[in-house]
Structures are given as structure tokens and as C-alpha cells.
Motif scaffolding. Structure first.
Motif, PDB file in Angstrom:
ATOM      1  N   PHE A 118      -0.007   6.089  -5.027  1.00  0.00           N
ATOM      2  CA  PHE A 118       0.548   4.252  -4.563  1.00  0.00           C
ATOM      3  C   PHE A 118      -0.036   4.396  -3.395  1.00  0.00           C
ATOM      4  O   PHE A 118      -0.287   2.425  -2.834  1.00  0.00           O
ATOM      5  N   THR A 119      -0.447   4.317  -2.585  1.00  0.00           N
ATOM      6  CA  THR A 119      -0.374   4.172  -0.935  1.00  0.00           C
ATOM      7  C   THR A 119      -2.229   3.654  -1.031  1.00  0.00           C
ATOM      8  O   THR A 119      -2.082   3.326   0.077  1.00  0.00           O
ATOM      9  N   ASN A 120      -2.495   3.995  -2.384  1.00  0.00           N
ATOM     10  CA  ASN A 120      -4.139   3.546  -1.622  1.00  0.00           C
ATOM     11  C   ASN A 120      -4.769   2.455  -1.732  1.00  0.00           C
ATOM     12  O   ASN A 120      -3.848   1.358  -1.970  1.00  0.00           O
ATOM     13  N   ASN A 121      -5.401   2.334  -0.551  1.00  0.00           N
ATOM     14  CA  ASN A 121      -5.780   1.154   0.064  1.00  0.00           C
ATOM     15  C   ASN A 121      -6.765   0.446  -1.317  1.00  0.00           C
ATOM     16  O   ASN A 121      -7.331   0.322  -0.698  1.00  0.00           O
ATOM     17  N   PHE A 122      -6.088  -0.026  -1.910  1.00  0.00           N
ATOM     18  CA  PHE A 122      -7.006  -0.509  -3.322  1.00  0.00           C
ATOM     19  C   PHE A 122      -7.657  -2.046  -2.394  1.00  0.00           C
ATOM     20  O   PHE A 122      -8.801  -2.637  -3.399  1.00  0.00           O
ATOM     21  N   TYR A 123      -7.382  -2.877  -2.126  1.00  0.00           N
ATOM     22  CA  TYR A 123      -7.223  -3.858  -1.188  1.00  0.00           C
ATOM     23  C   TYR A 123      -8.757  -4.275  -0.717  1.00  0.00           C
ATOM     24  O   TYR A 123     -10.187  -4.756  -0.564  1.00  0.00           O
ATOM     25  N   ARG A 124      -9.219  -2.962  -0.018  1.00  0.00           N
ATOM     26  CA  ARG A 124     -10.519  -2.599   1.206  1.00  0.00           C
ATOM     27  C   ARG A 124     -11.392  -1.755   0.314  1.00  0.00           C
ATOM     28  O   ARG A 124     -12.740  -2.271   0.192  1.00  0.00           O
ATOM     29  N   ASP A 125     -11.160  -1.276  -0.827  1.00  0.00           N
ATOM     30  CA  ASP A 125     -11.649  -0.805  -1.768  1.00  0.00           C
ATOM     31  C   ASP A 125     -12.646  -1.838  -3.287  1.00  0.00           C
ATOM     32  O   ASP A 125     -13.450  -1.555  -2.970  1.00  0.00           O
ATOM     33  N   ALA A 126     -11.859  -2.592  -3.081  1.00  0.00           N
ATOM     34  CA  ALA A 126     -12.173  -3.802  -4.336  1.00  0.00           C
ATOM     35  C   ALA A 126     -13.241  -4.979  -3.401  1.00  0.00           C
ATOM     36  O   ALA A 126     -13.959  -5.136  -3.484  1.00  0.00           O
ATOM     37  N   ILE A 127     -13.040  -4.477  -2.350  1.00  0.00           N
ATOM     38  CA  ILE A 127     -13.934  -5.807  -1.495  1.00  0.00           C
ATOM     39  C   ILE A 127     -15.178  -4.551  -1.218  1.00  0.00           C
ATOM     40  O   ILE A 127     -16.502  -5.854  -1.595  1.00  0.00           O
TER      41      ILE A 127
ATOM     42  N   ILE B  31      -0.681  -0.718   0.287  1.00  0.00           N
ATOM     43  CA  ILE B  31      -1.384  -0.478   1.751  1.00  0.00           C
ATOM     44  C   ILE B  31      -0.765  -0.766   2.531  1.00  0.00           C
ATOM     45  O   ILE B  31      -1.398  -0.684   4.240  1.00  0.00           O
ATOM     46  N   GLY B  32       0.755  -0.913   2.857  1.00  0.00           N
ATOM     47  CA  GLY B  32       1.574  -1.843   4.512  1.00  0.00           C
ATOM     48  C   GLY B  32       0.657  -2.417   5.264  1.00  0.00           C
ATOM     49  O   GLY B  32       1.068  -2.566   6.150  1.00  0.00           O
ATOM     50  N   SER B  33       0.197  -3.260   4.941  1.00  0.00           N
ATOM     51  CA  SER B  33       0.017  -4.543   5.184  1.00  0.00           C
ATOM     52  C   SER B  33      -0.235  -6.539   4.568  1.00  0.00           C
ATOM     53  O   SER B  33      -0.042  -5.361   3.158  1.00  0.00           O
ATOM     54  N   ARG B  34      -0.259  -6.952   4.839  1.00  0.00           N
ATOM     55  CA  ARG B  34      -0.427  -8.128   3.969  1.00  0.00           C
ATOM     56  C   ARG B  34      -1.889  -8.960   4.417  1.00  0.00           C
ATOM     57  O   ARG B  34      -1.735  -8.864   5.039  1.00  0.00           O
ATOM     58  N   ILE B  35      -2.143  -9.010   2.860  1.00  0.00           N
ATOM     59  CA  ILE B  35      -3.767  -8.937   2.438  1.00  0.00           C
ATOM     60  C   ILE B  35      -3.474 -10.924   2.966  1.00  0.00           C
ATOM     61  O   ILE B  35      -2.827 -11.671   3.181  1.00  0.00           O
ATOM     62  N   ASN B  36      -5.193 -11.382   3.014  1.00  0.00           N
ATOM     63  CA  ASN B  36      -5.631 -12.885   2.536  1.00  0.00           C
ATOM     64  C   ASN B  36      -4.793 -13.557   2.513  1.00  0.00           C
ATOM     65  O   ASN B  36      -4.952 -13.554   1.318  1.00  0.00           O
ATOM     66  N   PRO B  37      -4.300 -14.141   2.980  1.00  0.00           N
ATOM     67  CA  PRO B  37      -3.180 -15.395   1.671  1.00  0.00           C
ATOM     68  C   PRO B  37      -4.228 -16.259   1.230  1.00  0.00           C
ATOM     69  O   PRO B  37      -3.891 -16.874   0.018  1.00  0.00           O
ATOM     70  N   TYR B  38      -5.750 -16.275   1.683  1.00  0.00           N
ATOM     71  CA  TYR B  38      -6.273 -17.254   0.486  1.00  0.00           C
ATOM     72  C   TYR B  38      -6.643 -16.416  -0.942  1.00  0.00           C
ATOM     73  O   TYR B  38      -6.567 -17.018  -1.461  1.00  0.00           O
ATOM     74  N   LEU B  39      -6.085 -15.547  -0.983  1.00  0.00           N
ATOM     75  CA  LEU B  39      -6.620 -14.616  -2.229  1.00  0.00           C
ATOM     76  C   LEU B  39      -4.764 -15.087  -3.048  1.00  0.00           C
ATOM     77  O   LEU B  39      -5.146 -15.720  -4.184  1.00  0.00           O
ATOM     78  N   HIS B  40      -4.042 -15.567  -2.926  1.00  0.00           N
ATOM     79  CA  HIS B  40      -2.284 -16.818  -3.258  1.00  0.00           C
ATOM     80  C   HIS B  40      -3.004 -17.536  -3.453  1.00  0.00           C
ATOM     81  O   HIS B  40      -2.614 -18.070  -4.219  1.00  0.00           O
ATOM     82  N   PHE B  41      -3.677 -18.456  -2.648  1.00  0.00           N
ATOM     83  CA  PHE B  41      -4.315 -19.538  -2.676  1.00  0.00           C
ATOM     84  C   PHE B  41      -5.205 -20.226  -5.062  1.00  0.00           C
ATOM     85  O   PHE B  41      -4.675 -20.507  -4.770  1.00  0.00           O
ATOM     86  N   CYS B  42      -5.565 -18.979  -4.592  1.00  0.00           N
ATOM     87  CA  CYS B  42      -7.059 -18.650  -6.088  1.00  0.00           C
ATOM     88  C   CYS B  42      -6.115 -18.415  -6.541  1.00  0.00           C
ATOM     89  O   CYS B  42      -5.997 -19.095  -7.837  1.00  0.00           O
ATOM     90  N   TRP B  43      -4.767 -17.144  -6.662  1.00  0.00           N
ATOM     91  CA  TRP B  43      -4.482 -16.707  -7.831  1.00  0.00           C
ATOM     92  C   TRP B  43      -3.580 -18.176  -8.264  1.00  0.00           C
ATOM     93  O   TRP B  43      -3.236 -17.921  -9.617  1.00  0.00           O
ATOM     94  N   LYS B  44      -2.745 -19.032  -7.482  1.00  0.00           N
ATOM     95  CA  LYS B  44      -2.277 -20.304  -7.810  1.00  0.00           C
ATOM     96  C   LYS B  44      -2.967 -20.995  -8.306  1.00  0.00           C
ATOM     97  O   LYS B  44      -2.331 -21.948  -8.864  1.00  0.00           O
ATOM     98  N   TYR B  45      -4.079 -21.498  -7.837  1.00  0.00           N
ATOM     99  CA  TYR B  45      -4.508 -22.539  -7.870  1.00  0.00           C
ATOM    100  C   TYR B  45      -5.730 -22.539  -8.437  1.00  0.00           C
ATOM    101  O   TYR B  45      -6.642 -23.190  -9.561  1.00  0.00           O
ATOM    102  N   LEU B  46      -6.746 -22.131  -8.048  1.00  0.00           N
ATOM    103  CA  LEU B  46      -7.852 -21.962  -7.857  1.00  0.00           C
ATOM    104  C   LEU B  46      -8.778 -21.459  -9.037  1.00  0.00           C
ATOM    105  O   LEU B  46      -9.184 -21.604 -10.025  1.00  0.00           O
ATOM    106  N   SER B  47      -8.221 -20.241  -8.994  1.00  0.00           N
ATOM    107  CA  SER B  47      -8.434 -19.157 -10.247  1.00  0.00           C
ATOM    108  C   SER B  47      -8.137 -19.772 -11.845  1.00  0.00           C
ATOM    109  O   SER B  47      -8.971 -19.612 -12.840  1.00  0.00           O
TER     110      SER B  47
END
Length: 530
Positions: free
Chosen positions: A276-285, A454-470
């Protein structure tokens, strides 16, 4: 409003139950990756496959070389990476396969069903490319490549290496050599996934890494060929006028989603075996960089050979081959016949194709098996039942695939390839995935879940992508695909009969309709309860 409140209440209830699970309970319920490297290599093997060194080069060739790279890179940033992160995070957060993970928003559980159907259909035809690659590999071990001449007992004026008939209705009998190759591939797949991800995680150390050794050898060889420079220039130099062609953008967008294996349940499934605590965000990049980088490097290997062929025949590069799947199975094999020690280069090339496709097939089979086990955990997780279930699934899929190893099998293969996991199918599912997470479950809530993991907030750009761009990207490409849809043709000349086109549409709709039908069912059920 009442229905919306019910949906949000159901979603919150699911989330609360998931959050309450501690690491011990998650581990007891299902396997987890032995270590981080197992997971990384499994994801690399899943994402880096035939789409990188088979589909990407021929789309690039078809769309003017360097011009195709612009939409390809653009859609990676606004579509491929954001959706990859979303699916990986969803799997890790819920610790469920793609079939059950979408219970996070009960009204849209049809997304999981649709993706399982798409993956099941993909598993049937994707493995055929591996069977061909295995067949070619064995024949490459001869002193003289059999496709370098027409002195074979299967050669006629019309038939080539695959002995193709003239019509989809003409089966022509099974080619036993390819059927045997298909059986061998399925046996390999079975023994690599039968014990679950802990076993598969060790197998991919070879199947995910060794193809890069071969690719490096082929790349160096290709770049040293006479005329390779012209091929590289064609690959990198964009013809900006081609960007006015909407088809270039459609192909760029659909190739990104195809190469990232989104909407196939595979990413969600592999992520579900993480702690559950794996840093998947870093892995994904990291995985995304390796995936897209492999496509770009593979382009150098293929286009250097195209430049060599153009120089040998004294023709423009754009006239060397017909853009299509044949670029890998016709043009490249033909090119190596003109090189010194041609069997060596042919054998290396087809071994690379085989290994690249194998671990993608592992992930596809695992996605279906895990979905079945999550649906019936008490029944299927007992004793050695998994081995039996995997065996039955591989056997049934092999038997269905025999329809594609006949002399008319290429026609059936193309029907599956064109319709079952087409750009329209993937775009449709991805659109609903990002809409459900960003607008129904809530992008802010999902961000909170990621921070919890993962214990931290990820880049807000992804938030914008999920809501609008993608979602805008997916819907725009989907509408363009509908508008520009053309019935399937084989080799640009053979027109499939209406019944075959209808069968293809059924393949596509079999997954696409699951999302709205299930949503309507839940809607009707909610009204009945109210």
C-alpha cells in the motif's frame, strides 16, 4: 440529487473499507511482489512490447517519419502518462484487479468488465504474432533463409510464406508448423504465470532485459549499413505539412494508448500486487520513460534498415514498403537477406520480437486470471486451483486461436486486431476512466488517496490532465475515429464481406456497451430502491 448522494455514499463506503485494511490483511488476501525490481520489470515487460517495435515503426513510416513524432510525444504528456499513473494508483489503492477496482464508483463497474473483455480478446490474437515470430525464428536457424527464394514446396504464384488464401471464407487447412509454434508459446506462457506474480516476477528478469541486449546489437548493426543515414534523417526530419492531416494525430494518440497498455486491466492488476505504501508515482514515471524511449530507439533500428534497402534498390525510402504490420514480418526479413550472415540477424530480430511479446502476454493472462480470482476468491484461491484455472484458460484460448493458424487465418487475425482492441475501444474506456476518477469519485479525493499511499502530494499537472486535458483528448480522438471510420481491408485491396465486418463490430461493441449498460442497470436499480 438523491441518486448522486447515493453514488457518493457508496463510493465513500468503499473507500473507508479500503483504507481500514492494514498491510497484514492485504498480504494475507493476495500475493505481493517480492521486491521493487520484480514489479518494475513486470511493468516494463507489459508496456514495452510489440507496440514499440512492430506498431510504432509502421505508423511512423506511414505518417511521414519525423512528423509522426510530434503528436506521439504530445499525447504521451497529456494522455499516456496521466492515465498510466491513474490506473497504477487505482490498482495499488484498492489492491484489486481491474474487474473489481472500479467498485470505487459502483455505478461504473462496467469499466472493469469492458476492460476484461478487451484483454481476453487481445490475448487471443496478440499471441499469434508471437507464434509467427517463433516460427520465423526456427527457420532463421538455417544456412539459407527460406523466404530469400521461391524454391519451397509451399510457394505458388499467389502464396508466400504464410500460404494465404484469397478469401476469408477459404480456411485452406491448418498450417501445422504455425499451430505447433502457437502451442509452444502457450505452454511457455502457462509455466510463466501458473504460480502467480511472485513466479512471474522472476521470469521477467530474462524476458524484459534480454530483448534490450538484442535491440542494442541490431541497432549498432543497422546504423553501420550503407544508406542508414538517409533512413535516420527520414525518421527524425519532420514534414510539417503532414501535421495538417488529422489522421497523423489520430494515429499518434491511439498509438500512445496502445503502447501504454491502458484500458486493458493489466496496469491496474500489476499495481494491485504492490504494498500500500509503495511509491508507485516514481515507478510510473520511470516505466513511462523506458516505454517511450524504447519506441524511439526501436525507430532508429528499423529506419536505418529502411535506408539501407532504399540505397540497395535506388528508390525513395517512402517507396520501400507498404506501411503496415508487414513492415516487421515482410520488409525487415527481406532486408536481412541482403546482409552478410543474414540468418544471424534474422534470428536475433525474431527472438527479440518473441521475448518482447511474451511478457506482455504474461500480463494479459494475469489480468484475466486475477479478475476471475477476485470475483470468486473463496472458490479459486484454495490449494493449487490457480494452476488448474490458468491451464484451462490457456487451453481454451489456444483452441480459439487455431482459427488464425489456417491458411486463411490472417484475415481473422486482422479482424481481431482492427476491431477488438481498436483505437475506438481503448479511447472509449479511457474516457470513462478519467471522467469517473476526476468528476465522480473526485480528483481531489484521489489526490488525497495518493498522498496517503506515498506520503506526499504529486504534481498538480496530473490533476489538471485528469479533469480536463485527458477526457477532452480522448473524446476528440474518439469522434475523429468515428467520423473517419472505414471498413477493414486486407493489404489495401481485399474488401471483407459484410458479415465479416459485422462480426468485427460485434467484437468492438462486446466491450464498449458494458459501460453504459451497467450504468443504466445500476440507475434503474437505484430508482427501484428509492
Amino acid at each position: 440529487m438523491e441518486l448522486k448522494d447515493d453514488i457518493e455514499s457508496d463510493s465513500l463506503g468503499v473507500v473507508e473499507k479500503i483504507v481500514e485494511k492494514d498491510e497484514e490483511k492485504r498480504s494475507d488476501r493476495r500475493d505481493v511482489w517480492t521486491n521493487k525490481l520484480d514489479f518494475i520489470l513486470a511493468c516494463v515487460g507489459m508496456a514495452v512490447g510489440l507496440g514499440n517495435l512492430w506498431r510504432f515503426p509502421y505508423l511512423c513510416y506511414k505518417n511521414g517519419g519525423g512528423a509522426f513524432l510530434i503528436p506521439f510525444l504530445f499525447f504521451i504528456v497529456i494522455g499516456g502518462v496521466p492515465v498510466f499513473v491513474l490506473e497504477l494508483g487505482l490498482g495499488q489503492y484498492t489492491s484489486l484487479s481491474g474487474m473489481k477496482a472500479w467498485n470505487i464508483c459502483p455505478m461504473f463497474q462496467g469499466i472493469g468488465i469492458a476492460n476484461v473483455i478487451t484483454t481476453s480478446l487481445t490475448n487471443i490474437y496478440y499471441v499469434m504474432v508471437l507464434a509467427w515470430a517463433g516460427y520465423y525464428f526456427v527457420l532463421s536457424l538455417k544456412a539459407v533463409l527460406p523466404w530469400s527464394n521461391c524454391n519451397n514446396d509451399w510457394n505458388t504464384k499467389r502464396r508466400g510464406f504464410l500460404q494465404l488464401t484469397t478469401d476469408v471464407t477459404e480456411g485452406g487447412g491448418i498450417i501445422w508448423q504455425i499451430a505447433l509454434s502457437l502451442l509452444v508459446v502457450w505452454v511457455i506462457v502457462y509455466f510463466c504465470v501458473w504460480k502467480g506474480v511472485k513466479w512471474m516476477g522472476k521470469v521477467v528478469y530474462f524476458t524484459a532485459i534480454f530483448p534490450y541486449v538484442i535491440l542494442t546489437v541490431l541497432l549498432v548493426r543497422g546504423l553501420t549499413l550503407d544508406g542508414a543515414g538517409e533512413g535516420v534523417v527520414y525518421y527524425l526530419k519532420p514534414d510539417l505539412s503532414r501535421l495538417a492531416d488529422i489522421q497523423v494525430w489520430i494515429d499518434g494518440g491511439t498509438q500512445v494508448f496502445f503502447s501504454y497498455a491502458v484500458a486493458l486491466n493489466q496496469i491496474v492488476t500489476l499495481g494491485s500486487y504492490n504494498k500500500f505504501t509503495n511509491n508507485f508515482y516514481r515507478d510510473a514515471i520511470l516505466i513511462s520513460c523506458i516505454n517511450s524511449g524504447t519506441s524511439l530507439i526501436g525507430g532508429f533500428a528499423v529506419f536505418s534498415v529502411l535506408g539501407f534497402m532504399a540505397k540497395q534498390h535506388n528508390i525513395p525510402i517512402e517507396d520501400v514498403a507498404n506501411a503496415g504490420p508487414g513492415l516487421a514480418f515482410i520488409t525487415y526479413p527481406n532486408a536481412v537477406t541482403q546482409m552478410p550472415i543474414s540468418p544471424l540477424w534474422a534470428a536475433l530480430f525474431f527472438l527479440m520480437i518473441l521475448l518482447l511479446g511474451l511478457d506482455s502476454q504474461f500480463a494479459g493472462v494475469e489480468a484475466v486470471i486475477t479478475a476471475m480470482m477476485d470475483l470468486f476468491p473463496n472458490l479459486m484461491r484454495r490449494g493449487n486451483r490457480r494452476m488448474f484455472i490458468v491451464g484451462v484458460y490457456c487451453l481454451v484460448t489456444f483452441l480459439v486461436g487455431l482459427s488464425m493458424v489456417s491458411r486463411g487465418g490472417m484475415y481473422i487475425f486482422q479482424l481481431f486486431d482492427y476491431y477488438s482492441a481498436s483505437g475506438m475501444v481503448l479511447l472509449w474506456s479511457v474516457f470513462w476512466e478519467v471522467v469517473v476518477i476526476a468528476w465522480i469519485f473526485g480528483a481531489d479525493k484521489f489526490y488525497d488517496a495518493i498522498e496517503m499511499m506515498i506520503g506526499s502530494r504529486i504534481n498538480p499537472y496530473l490533476h489538471f490532465c485528469w479533469k480536463y486535458l485527458s477526457p477532452v483528448l480522448c473524446m476528440g480522438l474518439l469522434l475523429a475515429k468515428f467520423i473517419m471510420f472505414r471498413p477493414l481491408k486486407y493489404n489495401k485491396t481485399y474488401v471483407y464481406p459484410d458479415w465479416a465486418q459485422g462480426f468485427g463490430l460485434i467484437l468492438a461493441l462486446s466491450s464498449m456497451v458494458c459501460i453504459p449498460v451497467f450504468a443504466l442497470f445500476k440507475l434503474a436499480d437505484s430508482k427501484r430502491i428509492i
